[in-house]
Design a protein around this motif. Structure first.
Motif, mmCIF file in Angstrom:
data_model
loop_
_atom_site.group_PDB
_atom_site.id
_atom_site.type_symbol
_atom_site.label_atom_id
_atom_site.label_comp_id
_atom_site.label_asym_id
_atom_site.label_seq_id
_atom_site.Cartn_x
_atom_site.Cartn_y
_atom_site.Cartn_z
ATOM 1 N N ALA A 23 -35.047 5.764 19.948
ATOM 2 C CA ALA A 23 -36.482 6.082 19.855
ATOM 3 C C ALA A 23 -37.100 5.395 18.641
ATOM 4 N N LYS A 24 -36.384 5.379 17.526
ATOM 5 C CA LYS A 24 -36.882 4.719 16.325
ATOM 6 C C LYS A 24 -37.002 3.215 16.551
ATOM 7 N N LEU A 25 -36.008 2.630 17.224
ATOM 8 C CA LEU A 25 -36.055 1.204 17.543
ATOM 9 C C LEU A 25 -37.226 0.901 18.481
ATOM 10 N N ALA A 26 -37.415 1.740 19.500
ATOM 11 C CA ALA A 26 -38.525 1.545 20.439
ATOM 12 C C ALA A 26 -39.873 1.633 19.724
ATOM 13 N N ALA A 27 -40.007 2.565 18.783
ATOM 14 C CA ALA A 27 -41.262 2.695 18.034
ATOM 15 C C ALA A 27 -41.519 1.448 17.186
ATOM 16 N N THR A 28 -40.484 0.906 16.590
ATOM 17 C CA THR A 28 -40.622 -0.310 15.781
ATOM 18 C C THR A 28 -41.045 -1.478 16.658
ATOM 19 N N VAL A 29 -40.430 -1.600 17.831
ATOM 20 C CA VAL A 29 -40.768 -2.689 18.755
ATOM 21 C C VAL A 29 -42.217 -2.555 19.213
ATOM 22 N N ALA A 30 -42.623 -1.350 19.559
ATOM 23 C CA ALA A 30 -44.002 -1.141 20.017
ATOM 24 C C ALA A 30 -44.998 -1.441 18.898
ATOM 25 N N ALA A 31 -44.687 -1.050 17.680
ATOM 26 C CA ALA A 31 -45.598 -1.283 16.558
ATOM 27 C C ALA A 31 -45.711 -2.762 16.219
ATOM 28 N N ARG A 32 -44.611 -3.461 16.267
ATOM 29 C CA ARG A 32 -44.609 -4.879 15.898
ATOM 30 C C ARG A 32 -44.840 -5.799 17.086
ATOM 31 N N ALA A 33 -44.697 -5.260 18.304
ATOM 32 C CA ALA A 33 -44.861 -6.028 19.544
ATOM 33 C C ALA A 33 -43.986 -7.282 19.559
ATOM 34 N N SER A 34 -42.788 -7.150 19.022
ATOM 35 C CA SER A 34 -41.834 -8.265 19.051
ATOM 36 C C SER A 34 -40.422 -7.706 19.181
ATOM 37 N N ALA A 35 -39.510 -8.553 19.646
ATOM 38 C CA ALA A 35 -38.120 -8.140 19.825
ATOM 39 C C ALA A 35 -37.521 -7.727 18.485
ATOM 40 N N GLN A 36 -36.734 -6.671 18.517
ATOM 41 C CA GLN A 36 -36.084 -6.168 17.307
ATOM 42 C C GLN A 36 -34.630 -5.841 17.624
ATOM 43 N N THR A 37 -33.739 -6.171 16.712
ATOM 44 C CA THR A 37 -32.323 -5.842 16.838
ATOM 45 C C THR A 37 -31.946 -4.958 15.661
ATOM 46 N N ARG A 38 -31.265 -3.868 15.947
ATOM 47 C CA ARG A 38 -30.805 -2.956 14.900
ATOM 48 C C ARG A 38 -29.350 -2.575 15.192
ATOM 49 N N GLN A 39 -28.692 -2.098 14.151
ATOM 50 C CA GLN A 39 -27.304 -1.676 14.265
ATOM 51 C C GLN A 39 -27.252 -0.154 14.167
ATOM 52 N N CYS A 40 -26.552 0.471 15.091
ATOM 53 C CA CYS A 40 -26.437 1.936 15.092
ATOM 54 C C CYS A 40 -25.361 2.397 14.113
ATOM 55 N N HIS A 41 -25.178 3.688 14.034
ATOM 56 C CA HIS A 41 -24.205 4.275 13.102
ATOM 57 C C HIS A 41 -22.771 3.815 13.377
ATOM 58 N N GLY A 43 -21.973 0.762 14.218
ATOM 59 C CA GLY A 43 -21.851 -0.671 13.978
ATOM 60 C C GLY A 43 -22.119 -1.519 15.212
ATOM 61 N N LEU A 44 -22.683 -0.901 16.249
ATOM 62 C CA LEU A 44 -23.017 -1.624 17.472
ATOM 63 C C LEU A 44 -24.482 -2.044 17.420
ATOM 64 N N SER A 45 -24.748 -3.259 17.842
ATOM 65 C CA SER A 45 -26.115 -3.779 17.810
ATOM 66 C C SER A 45 -26.806 -3.533 19.134
ATOM 67 N N GLU A 46 -28.096 -3.256 19.030
ATOM 68 C CA GLU A 46 -28.926 -3.045 20.202
ATOM 69 C C GLU A 46 -30.254 -3.751 19.973
ATOM 70 N N THR A 47 -30.780 -4.345 21.032
ATOM 71 C CA THR A 47 -32.034 -5.080 20.950
ATOM 72 C C THR A 47 -32.992 -4.551 22.008
ATOM 73 N N MET A 48 -34.258 -4.440 21.627
ATOM 74 C CA MET A 48 -35.316 -4.098 22.577
ATOM 75 C C MET A 48 -36.371 -5.187 22.504
ATOM 76 N N ILE A 49 -36.846 -5.580 23.682
ATOM 77 C CA ILE A 49 -37.835 -6.645 23.805
ATOM 78 C C ILE A 49 -39.057 -6.079 24.524
ATOM 79 N N PRO A 50 -40.255 -6.226 23.945
ATOM 80 C CA PRO A 50 -41.438 -5.682 24.598
ATOM 81 C C PRO A 50 -41.927 -6.558 25.747
ATOM 82 N N VAL A 51 -42.474 -5.914 26.761
ATOM 83 C CA VAL A 51 -43.206 -6.617 27.812
ATOM 84 C C VAL A 51 -44.649 -6.204 27.601
ATOM 85 N N ARG A 52 -45.504 -7.196 27.315
ATOM 86 C CA ARG A 52 -46.880 -6.909 26.916
ATOM 87 C C ARG A 52 -47.870 -7.353 27.980
#
Length: 184
Positions: A23-41, A43-52
């Motif tokens: 949810a935090k990653l999704a909020a960051t992506v929505a606010a910045r309107a750009s793809a974001q990659t973060r690492q979870c607790h 150590g696994l990476s996850e990326t979300m990409i917005p469709v605008r």
């Protein structure tokens, strides 16, 4: 899904932690309107990409639950320990084995996958503009879109042309839809 994440899926506390991270990653992506990659607790990476559509993010594409670098035994032990403290029903030996079995993905390969999803995201948006916007938008949809846009641009000078562009309609159509939808 990553086998480690699959093991966590049945536990309430671990799932809540993962949902909070996503949810935090999704909020960051929505606010910045750009793809974001973060690492979870873990150590696994996850990326979300917005469709605008215009300035509005209307959905997210998601990829991840992958390890992009090798982890030391101490790092993995810490992750397993923290996870089993939050969810005592998990078998720590099995969890450690599953985490260790998830081999790192080459970061360049992962970046290529993210790039493909960004291209797909822009194609989805173009398709939506061509097919969704070519049909006459319902007044309520146009009004809702413009109201959202106005809320995010309240501190700037706005014009009817700007609002129409944000809604993906003509100036004339926006005036008509706004009048029908609001009486103003």
């Amino acid at each position: 899904a990553n086998p480690f994440c699959t093991r966590l899926a049945g536990t309430v506390n671990a799932c809540a932690s993962c949902r909070k991270f996503q949810a935090k990653l999704a909020a960051t992506v929505a606010a910045r309107a750009s793809a974001q990659t973060r690492q979870c607790h873990a150590g696994l990476s996850e990326t979300m990409i917005p469709v605008r559509y215009g300035n509005r993010v209307f959905t997210l594409l998601q990829i991840g639950q992958v390890r992009l670098r090798s982890s030391s035994d101490d790092e993995m032990k810490r992750v397993v320990q923290n996870t089993t403290v939050a969810s005592p029903s998990l078998n720590s030996d099995l969890l450690a084995a599953v985490l260790k079995a998830s081999r790192p993905l080459d970061p360049a390969h992962y970046a290529g996958l993210v790039c493909l999803l960004e291209i797909f995201s822009s194609q989805l948006a173009e398709w939506f503009v061509r097919h969704g916007a070519s049909e006459t938008p319902r007044p309520a949809t146009v009004v809702m879109c413009v109201k959202e846009w106005l809320e995010s641009h309240y501190n700037k000078a706005v014009t009817l042309d700007d609002a129409a562009k944000a809604a993906g309609v003509s100036r004339w159509h926006l005036s008509k839809a706004f009048h029908q939808g609001t009486g103003i």
